[in-house]
Write a protein that holds these residues in place. Structure first.
Motif, PDB file in Angstrom:
ATOM      1  N   PHE A 376       0.844  -1.198   0.000  1.00  0.00           N
ATOM      2  CA  PHE A 376       0.000   0.000   0.000  1.00  0.00           C
ATOM      3  C   PHE A 376       0.880   1.249   0.000  1.00  0.00           C
ATOM      4  N   VAL A 377       1.825   1.307   0.926  1.00  0.00           N
ATOM      5  CA  VAL A 377       2.694   2.481   1.040  1.00  0.00           C
ATOM      6  C   VAL A 377       3.495   2.686  -0.246  1.00  0.00           C
ATOM      7  N   THR A 378       4.080   1.625  -0.757  1.00  0.00           N
ATOM      8  CA  THR A 378       4.921   1.727  -1.951  1.00  0.00           C
ATOM      9  C   THR A 378       4.128   2.191  -3.161  1.00  0.00           C
ATOM     10  N   THR A 385       3.989  10.658  -6.084  1.00  0.00           N
ATOM     11  CA  THR A 385       5.176  11.239  -6.713  1.00  0.00           C
ATOM     12  C   THR A 385       4.954  11.475  -8.205  1.00  0.00           C
ATOM     13  N   THR A 386       4.340  10.508  -8.876  1.00  0.00           N
ATOM     14  CA  THR A 386       4.119  10.616 -10.323  1.00  0.00           C
ATOM     15  C   THR A 386       3.241  11.808 -10.678  1.00  0.00           C
ATOM     16  N   PHE A 389       0.167  14.799  -6.338  1.00  0.00           N
ATOM     17  CA  PHE A 389      -1.030  15.052  -5.537  1.00  0.00           C
ATOM     18  C   PHE A 389      -0.673  15.807  -4.251  1.00  0.00           C
ATOM     19  N   ASN A 390      -1.604  16.671  -3.811  1.00  0.00           N
ATOM     20  CA  ASN A 390      -1.410  17.440  -2.571  1.00  0.00           C
ATOM     21  C   ASN A 390      -1.751  16.658  -1.319  1.00  0.00           C
ATOM     22  N   GLY A 391      -2.385  15.514  -1.462  1.00  0.00           N
ATOM     23  CA  GLY A 391      -2.793  14.786  -0.278  1.00  0.00           C
ATOM     24  C   GLY A 391      -3.487  13.483  -0.617  1.00  0.00           C
ATOM     25  N   LEU A 392      -4.016  12.876   0.424  1.00  0.00           N
ATOM     26  CA  LEU A 392      -4.580  11.528   0.367  1.00  0.00           C
ATOM     27  C   LEU A 392      -5.957  11.542   1.013  1.00  0.00           C
ATOM     28  N   ASP A 393      -6.925  10.895   0.376  1.00  0.00           N
ATOM     29  CA  ASP A 393      -8.288  10.791   0.902  1.00  0.00           C
ATOM     30  C   ASP A 393      -8.631   9.326   1.122  1.00  0.00           C
ATOM     31  N   GLN A 427       2.794   6.614   7.792  1.00  0.00           N
ATOM     32  CA  GLN A 427       4.064   6.574   7.073  1.00  0.00           C
ATOM     33  C   GLN A 427       4.024   7.489   5.848  1.00  0.00           C
ATOM     34  N   LEU A 428       2.913   7.452   5.096  1.00  0.00           N
ATOM     35  CA  LEU A 428       2.788   8.319   3.924  1.00  0.00           C
ATOM     36  C   LEU A 428       2.766   9.796   4.322  1.00  0.00           C
TER      37      LEU A 428
END
Length: 609
Positions: A376-378, A385-386, A389-393, A427-428
């Motif tokens: 998941f993290v990887t 990175t690609t 994105f400014n964040g995670l939902d 971690q992310l």
């Protein structure tokens, strides 16, 4: 989220999604089992038969029941049976006894009655009274209160069924209440270690160590600047949020403990806290989900999203290799990777935030072990990175989050998929720095539903929210596709109403007892972390659409304390000025309906000061 990939297939509401694991039941599922009267908090299996309000129902989907989700309300769960009128009364209850009593109450128990359709409850009578002194909805225990001390009372019990038939009375049982207890004059000890746990521009959250008492502490009172009356109270919880404070102002807080006799402790030591500066005008936000597929609404190039939206959630990154692999992928719909990256940069150049949303109704994800967690993290870091994105939902639905048996403390979860999600998300966040945003979009069952029951899906998001609250930017619970939900006032409210939006939001702004346990209070979030999630149009969800006028009524009450005369009454009369804004599923459906959602709500939010 109702994120269907075709025009005709809407995403299933929570009561259907939660049972997908039971889609292939064994042959025993064909055997019908008469379970008697429907009751909340009971596991039901396909083929079970229940009675409710004089009618019989067959269970269509395995689930655990909850108040507000009765058979007539959820045809996806229950199919009504056709049968002749029921005229047969239940058998009389037996073995009536009193396992405990006090000077003012008697707790009774008895053996269950039987009925040809199903017993729906019991009525307890005192001294052959004409009306019952207590009733139950299926339980074979009841407590009769407001009795006189050292007095003999005679009790009987009758059973009733859904058709209104009542049994003959049980055999009478007599018992004498206890002598009155001595008067309690000893106050609790003072609370200790008072501290601030979070600070906003209009609120301060506090916590303290518990007091002790010779009988028992019943609650705490929080005082501001040595005021004569408490600013807020609790019923046992050792944390509270004081709201309606001025920005950039220093306040001194103290706490007193109280017991059932009304004795109060001396004050705790004082703690001084300075609220943060007020946000500048016009900082209420509008969050929208842009979906990466065409479900009959419309397909919009990302850079052409309405300028009314401040935060754009790209929906969705979804699992590849099965729900348990942990690996997520995202492929732009009807766009090249280069064009999509350029669109994200274009929106960011306008000062807007673009996040990648995980899951959705179709993206079931199970982080059950360390391998899935690392995958998941990887994979997510690669996407972040690609595309930049400014964040995670986190928009995990269905069985993605469910509490295992025995996992009863939201502050210390033990279910692997919940623990691994928390660790992976942390971690992310650490890898991407302090400016990386975290948002969540759970369904009501997973958050507010955790007040009525905690287990399985009910309240399953609470440990995730709690563990990550220090980095949580916005929580926008989906106020749609839901059954009724019980609020802080003990009443159940239905989706699509102003009352529902105010009541559900205040549960997050005030905090609530998880599983009804006042010793396990879910602490309030800061007002600037809370957003209401709404469908942008009637087509966008199976239920819960609310007209802009009724949304604005709710917001006027929630943010300004301007009541619209509804049934729900705010615990904080002045409202919560720091409340942050609105979220919608979806940007695409908003454009389909000529921008009714974004135009009306952006204009409203921009007038709020």
């Amino acid at each position: 989220m109702p994120r269907s990939r075709s025009a005709t297939r809407m995403a299933l509401p929570i009561w259907v999604v939660l049972v997908t694991l039971f889609a292939f039941l064994g042959p025993e599922s064909a055997l019908a089992a008469d379970r008697g009267a429907w009751a909340p908090n009971v596991p039901y299996t396909v083929g079970d038969i229940v009675s409710h309000e004089g009618k019989g129902y067959d269970c269509r989907q395995s689930h655990t029941s909850l108040v507000g989700w009765e058979p007539p309300n959820v045809p996806a769960l229950w199919l009504e049976r056709t049968s002749a009128p029921d005229t047969q009364a239940p058998t009389a209850p037996t073995q009536l006894t009193a396992p405990s009593k006090t000077h003012a109450s008697v707790t009774l128990s008895w053996s269950a009655s039987t009925d040809n359709v199903g017993v729906t409850g019991y009525e307890v009578f005192v001294n052959a009274g004409a009306s019952p002194s207590a009733t139950t909805t299926g339980a074979t225990t009841a407590t009769v209160s407001n009795l006189a001390a050292n007095t003999t009372y005679t009790f009987t019990v009758k059973a009733r069924d859904a058709a209104g038939n009542r049994s003959v009375a049980s055999a009478a049982f007599s018992t004498t209440t206890s002598a009155p207890p001595p008067v309690d004059t000893e106050p609790p000890t003072a609370p200790s270690a008072l501290r601030s746990t979070s600070v906003g521009n209009s609120s301060v959250s506090l916590a303290w160590n518990a007091s002790t008492d010779n009988v028992g502490v019943t609650g705490y009172e929080v005082f501001v600047n040595a005021g004569a009356s408490p600013s807020t109270t609790t019923t046992g919880a050792t944390s509270a949020t004081v709201s309606n404070l001025a920005a950039n102002t220093t306040y001194a807080f103290t706490v007193k403990a109280r017991d059932a006799a009304g004795n109060r402790s001396v004050s705790s030591g004082a703690v001084s806290v300075t609220t943060t500066s007020a946000p500048p005008p016009g900082t209420k936000v509008l969050v929208g989900y842009w979906h990466n597929f065409d479900n009959g609404s419309t397909n919009i190039r990302l850079r052409n999203v309405s300028a009314k939206f401040d935060v754009i959630q790209v929906a969705f990154a979804e699992p590849v290799g099965g729900a348990g692999s942990g690996t997520l992928a995202f492929t732009p719909y009807n766009s090249t990777v280069a064009d999509f990256k350029a669109d994200i940069a274009f929106l960011q150049g306008q000062g807007r935030k673009v996040l990648i949303s995980i899951g959705g109704a179709n993206g079931t994800l199970h982080l059950d072990d360390a391998t899935a967690r690392q995958n998941f993290v990887t994979s997510m870091q690669s996407l972040i990175t690609t595309y930049g994105f400014n964040g995670l939902d986190l928009d995990l639905e269905g069985s993605s989050l469910s509490l295992n048996g025995g996992d009863t403390d939201f502050r210390n979860p033990t279910t692997p998929r919940i623990v691994n999600l928390i660790q992976a998300t942390r971690q992310l966040l650490d890898q991407n720095g302090a400016g990386f945003l975290l948002t969540m979009a759970p369904e009501t069952a997973y958050v507010q539903g955790g007040m009525a029951a905690y287990g399985g899906p009910w309240g399953a998001y609470l440990p995730v929210i709690h563990a990550l609250r220090d980095r949580l930017t916005y929580l926008h619970v989906q106020h749609y596709n839901t059954g009724t939900v019980t609020a802080l006032d003990g009443r159940a409210y239905a989706q699509g109403t102003s009352d529902f939006h105010v009541a559900m939001a205040e549960m997050l702004l005030r905090g609530f007892p998880v599983g009804g346990n006042t010793s396990a209070m879910f602490p309030a979030l800061r007002p600037e972390q809370v957003i209401i999630g709404l469908p942008s149009s009637p087509q966008a969800a199976g239920g819960g659409y609310t007209s802009p006028a009724n949304v604005h009524k709710a917001l006027d009450y929630l943010m300004k304390g301007q009541s619209f005369g509804g049934a729900y009454v705010l615990r904080e009369p002045a409202g919560y000025p720091g409340f942050k804004g609105l979220m919608t599923w979806s940007i695409n459906w908003d454009q389909f309906t000529q921008f009714e959602f974004s135009n009306s709500h952006r204009a409203y939010l921009d007038t709020y000061r």
